[in-house]
Structures are given as C-alpha cells and as structure tokens.
Enzyme design. Structure first.
Site, PDB file in Angstrom:
ATOM      1  N   ASP A 292       0.798  -1.054   0.594  1.00 16.87           N
ATOM      2  CA  ASP A 292      -0.256  -0.515   0.020  1.00 16.87           C
ATOM      3  C   ASP A 292       1.017   0.950   0.502  1.00 16.87           C
ATOM      4  O   ASP A 292       1.664   1.180   0.567  1.00 16.87           O
ATOM      5  CB  ASP A 292      -1.014  -0.470   1.053  1.00 16.87           C
ATOM      6  N   HIS A 293       0.115   2.718  -0.012  1.00 15.35           N
ATOM      7  CA  HIS A 293       1.681   3.484  -0.213  1.00 15.35           C
ATOM      8  C   HIS A 293       0.572   4.673   1.256  1.00 15.35           C
ATOM      9  O   HIS A 293      -0.003   4.697   1.136  1.00 15.35           O
ATOM     10  CB  HIS A 293       0.735   4.438  -1.275  1.00 15.35           C
ATOM     11  N   PHE A 469      -4.642   4.531   0.848  1.00 19.16           N
ATOM     12  CA  PHE A 469      -5.921   4.006   0.360  1.00 19.16           C
ATOM     13  C   PHE A 469      -6.027   2.892  -0.781  1.00 19.16           C
ATOM     14  O   PHE A 469      -6.684   3.034  -1.951  1.00 19.16           O
ATOM     15  CB  PHE A 469      -8.079   4.125   0.928  1.00 19.16           C
ATOM     16  N   HIS A 470      -4.563   2.173  -1.322  1.00 18.51           N
ATOM     17  CA  HIS A 470      -4.445   1.494  -2.562  1.00 18.51           C
ATOM     18  C   HIS A 470      -3.710  -0.100  -2.123  1.00 18.51           C
ATOM     19  O   HIS A 470      -2.299  -0.072  -2.679  1.00 18.51           O
ATOM     20  CB  HIS A 470      -3.009   2.582  -3.480  1.00 18.51           C
ATOM     21  N   PRO A 471      -4.255  -0.629  -1.492  1.00 23.59           N
ATOM     22  CA  PRO A 471      -4.424  -2.086  -1.707  1.00 23.59           C
ATOM     23  C   PRO A 471      -3.445  -2.952  -2.637  1.00 23.59           C
ATOM     24  O   PRO A 471      -4.567  -2.751  -3.010  1.00 23.59           O
ATOM     25  CB  PRO A 471      -4.748  -2.372  -0.255  1.00 23.59           C
TER      26      PRO A 471
END
Length: 535
Positions: A292-293, A469-471
C-alpha cells in the site's frame, strides 16, 4: 439450483468491467455477486460526496489494521467500498494509470502479456477521454475521463513553482511524460461520479444474460477434484449454492479476495489448519505481499483567495450546493486533488518514486467520524512512496466469513521507505517556498516549522502518517513459489478459478490504483474469453 456460466464475486472496479465484457457475448450467462447494497444516492453520485462516504456504514467495510509497532501501536483506518461500484463508488476519483515501467517490470518478473505496450490498448479501450483520443488516450470506451471543472489559481501557481525547481510540466500524466507536474484527470461525467458500475454495468443492466445480485455475502468457493464448481452464499438470510458451468472469478479486492481464498481452502496450509479449514491447495503466497502507499499530509495557512475552504463551509456551502444542483459545476464537482507531481526521492531512482498531490483546500477527520472543512484558508500537499520496499500480510481472524481478516501492512518497516518519505516532505517544502505559490503561504501548519531534523520528521510520520488506501498484491501474479495466479490470472494448482483485481499486482503501480484495477478487469475479460472452456 441456479447455474451460470460465469460467477463474478465482487461488483467493484474490476468485477463491473468483467460483468459488462463477459455479458457482451449473448451466449454467456453471467452472475455478478455483491455483498453490499445498490449505490444509487445523491452523495455517491456527487464527487464531493466522497467525504460522506469515508465512514459510511452501508457503503464502506470500515476496516482497521492491527496495531502497528512502527507507528506507535496505532490501528489505522482502512476504508473499502461496499456496494455496486466498490471502491470506485467512494474514492477520490483520481484517474492515474501508473508509469510504463511498472507494467514492463511485471512482464520482466515472468508475466508475458503485461508490458506497457500490452496493456495500453486495454486502458484506451475503457476510456472516453473528454479531450479526445490519441496514441495514449481512448475516446470510445465506457468510462468517462475529464479535466477539473474548476482549475484554481493556486493550482497553476503550484505547477509553476514546481517547474521553477526543474520538475517538467506535463499536460497529460497518463501520456508520454508521467514523471512531471500537471493537472490530474478524474472519472467524472458531466459533474457526476462515473464509478465502474455506472460506466460498465448500469447501461446494460437490462441484459437477459446478466444477473446482478446485491446483499449476497459469499461464504466460500466450492471445489470438486480441484475444480471450482460454484459458490456458497448468504442471501436474504438464507444459505444457498450457485453453480458455475465455466468459471468462478474472484474480484473482491486486495483485502477480501485472499480472505475468501483462505476460507475456501486455498492458502498457507498451517494457517488453514489452525482455523480448522479443510485444505484444497497449499498456496503460501495467498495474503502475502500486501502493499500500500504510506501517505503523509502537509498543510499551509494561506491568503484568503488562495483556498476555497470558505466557499464550501458555513453559509457559503449552501450556495455551492445550489450551484451544483443547477449546473453540475463548481467545487462540489471536483475530485480529491487537482495537481500531481511525480518526483524522485534520490537521483539514482530509475523513475519517480514519490507522488506529491496538491489541493487548494484542507479538511480534518474528527474522532466522531465527521469530516469537516477547515475554517481558515489553507492549502494542502501530500506525499506517498510509490513503490514501497516494505510489505505486509492478510491472515484470517477466524473461519467465520463475517469476521474481518487481520490486516498487517507493516508501514515504515524498511529504512528506504523512511528515507524517501523524509525527502518527500522536504520536496513539498521546497515547492511551497518557491514563487509564485510561496506568495500565497502565510505559514506551515503541518508538520510545522518545529519539525526539521530527520528524527523529528520520523516522529511526525509515526504519529500522523496514514494509508493512501491503495492496497494491492495479495494474490500476486508470477511464476515464483509465492505466486498465486499465472499470467492469465488462473489460480495455480486448481482449475476454473481466477482472481481478477488489484490483488494480482506483483508490485503496486506508481500512482492511484483505480485505473489499473479496471484495466486488469478489461484484460482479464479478454483472457477468459480466449480460454473459454468448451462445454
């Protein structure tokens, strides 16, 4: 017992694409299953409604991570879309494909067919870019891609200041030059959110060969002789079985797809035994490689004309609401950020490893779940590491499908990630102190002038850093022992089962992940059609 050719689990960014493309063939009987409800409300359709969706009880899974030792034992909030459109119905609407090198790297890892030249046609196929088509952009696809309806003067000044520091200007962050600074585009159509559902499924919902069921919680995938046969679901409080004549396709997202595989008996054998789940396949990579970021927010108090905080708060917000209702324009028709700058944290990076996003407004998440626009004029810039070195895992909490899994993202577990984020803060400060945007700044609010040393910045990150919120990556594609799917997205070791969503990314892409997830849906549909099982 219901039987369909294809059962798609999850009506999110990839699942909606699959439902449209597979049902394009009238000979295919397609079922799209979604645990959440229909997502047809005013605030879902309104771009600024993303703030209303952030903690929504119906449209959001409202997940949390485990306490993270590297982040002062904080449990981080992790929203995920729940309903038709998935996260594309609640996100910030930013449309960023990623760098061409991301996809070339996927191919280099042993995934033929996933280079940039291979995936570019799928990006173009899905796009209706309001600028028209060219060698990089599409113009006849279902998904509407548009420019901001309001381009704030502060955003122009941020771009100019970045350019003064040698960051190249680019008119299209999805075009020939990704590493640069420019306005972002968004999946917004005529002032309304254009989610994957609205773009792909809603226009063809009438098809007789396409069934869409909401409120269906899939409990497990059913197998016989290592072949996926169908799914067991809870619908309307009743347990039922639905059969698949051709394939079961798992598109529940990077957080839920590995959970469902493990509940179905595909995962690390020891972990499944621990929860009393009968083993179908020992697949040690399921739930691993969680990426994730990691995100850091910086804000600056500014001159009144440099921010639109006051325009969307107090009594003025009602004027903006009326403006939006009448014209579908104004500040309520904007995505989460206006400008992005893709930069390197150090010269030896092959290409940009930091994304800096700018917006001429700020807001605060309050403990009671309210998201409020800040009362004073402020501008915000955020940064995250695009290709993190650290990775985490998803494991089962129990064998109960209704219990959320255990999320352990392991943010800041690698020294290189820490160094890059520190450089990102310094880069933001450098831009914000350069003219012309510097003339708009009154003072730095976050991290604040008292945060200067590397140690102080790390302390700030540990207290305030968050997820973007980029899993991705939890059912990764590849050929190594930890790979879960092959380059055709088939789950290795079983038949008639694929995973088609962000979980198959071997490495998370360099930017927001919604666009590449939809591309995966487009390419996945093509692969499925090519491999169609003869009945």
């Amino acid at each position: 017992m219901d039987t369909y050719d294809y059962i798609i689990i999850g009506a999110g960014s990839a699942g909606c694409v699959l439902a449209r493309r597979l049902s394009d063939n009238p000979g295919h009987k397609v079922l799209l299953l979604e645990a959440g409800p229909p997502a047809d409300t005013f605030w879902v359709h309104t771009p600024a409604g993303m703030a209303k969706m952030f903690f929504h009880e119906q449209f959001n899974w409202n997940y949390h991570t485990e306490p993270m030792p590297r982040l002062r034992q904080r449990r981080m909030y992790w929203p995920r879309g729940r309903g038709l459109g998935g996260s594309s119905a609640i996100n910030g609407l930013v449309y960023i494909r990623g760098h061409r090198n991301d996809f070339d790297h996927w191919a280099h890892l042993g995934n033929p067919g996933w280079s940039y030249e291979d995936v570019l046609p799928y990006f173009k196929k899905m796009e209706h870019n309001e600028r028209g088509g060219d060698s990089y952009r599409g113009e006849n696809g279902p998904l509407w891609i548009s420019d901001p309806v309001v381009r704030h003067p502060s955003s122009y000044d941020f771009i100019e200041s970045a350019a003064q520091l040698g960051i190249p200007r680019t008119d299209d962050l999805n075009g020939a030059l990704h590493d640069g600074v420019g306005f972002m585009q968004h999946n917004i159509r005529k002032g309304r959110r254009h989610s994957a559902y609205m773009a792909y499924v809603e226009p063809v919902r009438h098809r007789r060969n396409l069934s869409v069921r909401t409120g269906c919680q899939v409990q497990r995938i059913l197998f016989e002789n290592q072949q996926a046969q169908g799914v067991e679901v809870i619908e309307g409080g009743q347990r039922r079985v639905v059969k698949a004549a051709r394939e079961v396709i798992l598109s529940a997202g990077a957080l839920n797809s590995p959970q469902l595989l493990m509940l179905s008996g595909i995962g690390p054998a020891a972990h499944l035994r621990q929860h009393g789940i009968p083993l179908v396949l020992d697949a040690p990579g399921v739930g691993q490689n969680l990426q994730d970021h990691f995100y850091l927010h910086c804000s600056y108090r500014c001159t009144p004309g440099s921010s639109y905080n006051r325009e969307i708060s107090g009594m003025r917000k009602y004027w903006q609401g009326l403006r939006y209702l009448v014209t579908r324009g104004g500040y309520l028709a904007l995505g989460s950020s206006q400008v992005a700058a893709f930069v390197k944290s150090r010269p030896e990076e092959a290409y940009a490893d930091l994304q800096i996003s700018f917006r001429p407004m700020t807001f605060t998440y309050h403990p009671n779940g309210v998201i409020a626009v800040d009362p004073v004029p402020s501008m915000a810039a955020s940064v995250y590491r695009l290709r993190p070195k650290g990775s985490g895992s998803i494991t089962l909490r129990s064998a109960d499908p209704m219990q959320a899994p255990v999320f352990t993202p392991n943010f800041l577990s690698d020294p290189e990630d820490i160094h890059a984020m520190i450089q990102g803060i310094r880069r933001i400060r450098e831009i914000m102190s350069t003219g012309p945007v510097a003339a708009r700044v009154i003072g730095e609010h976050l991290p604040g002038p008292g945060v200067q040393t590397d140690e102080q910045m790390l302390d700030f990150m540990e207290k305030h850093g968050n997820s973007a919120f980029h899993p991705a990556g939890t059912c990764k594609m590849g050929r190594d022992p930890m790979a879960v799917v092959d380059e055709r997205l088939r789950v290795r070791g079983v038949e008639r089962l694929r995973v088609v969503d962000a979980s198959i990314m071997p490495m998370v892409t360099s930017g927001n992940t919604n666009a590449p997830t939809m591309m995966i849906g487009e390419k996945g549909a093509d692969l499925i059609a090519q491999d169609a099982i003869a009945l």
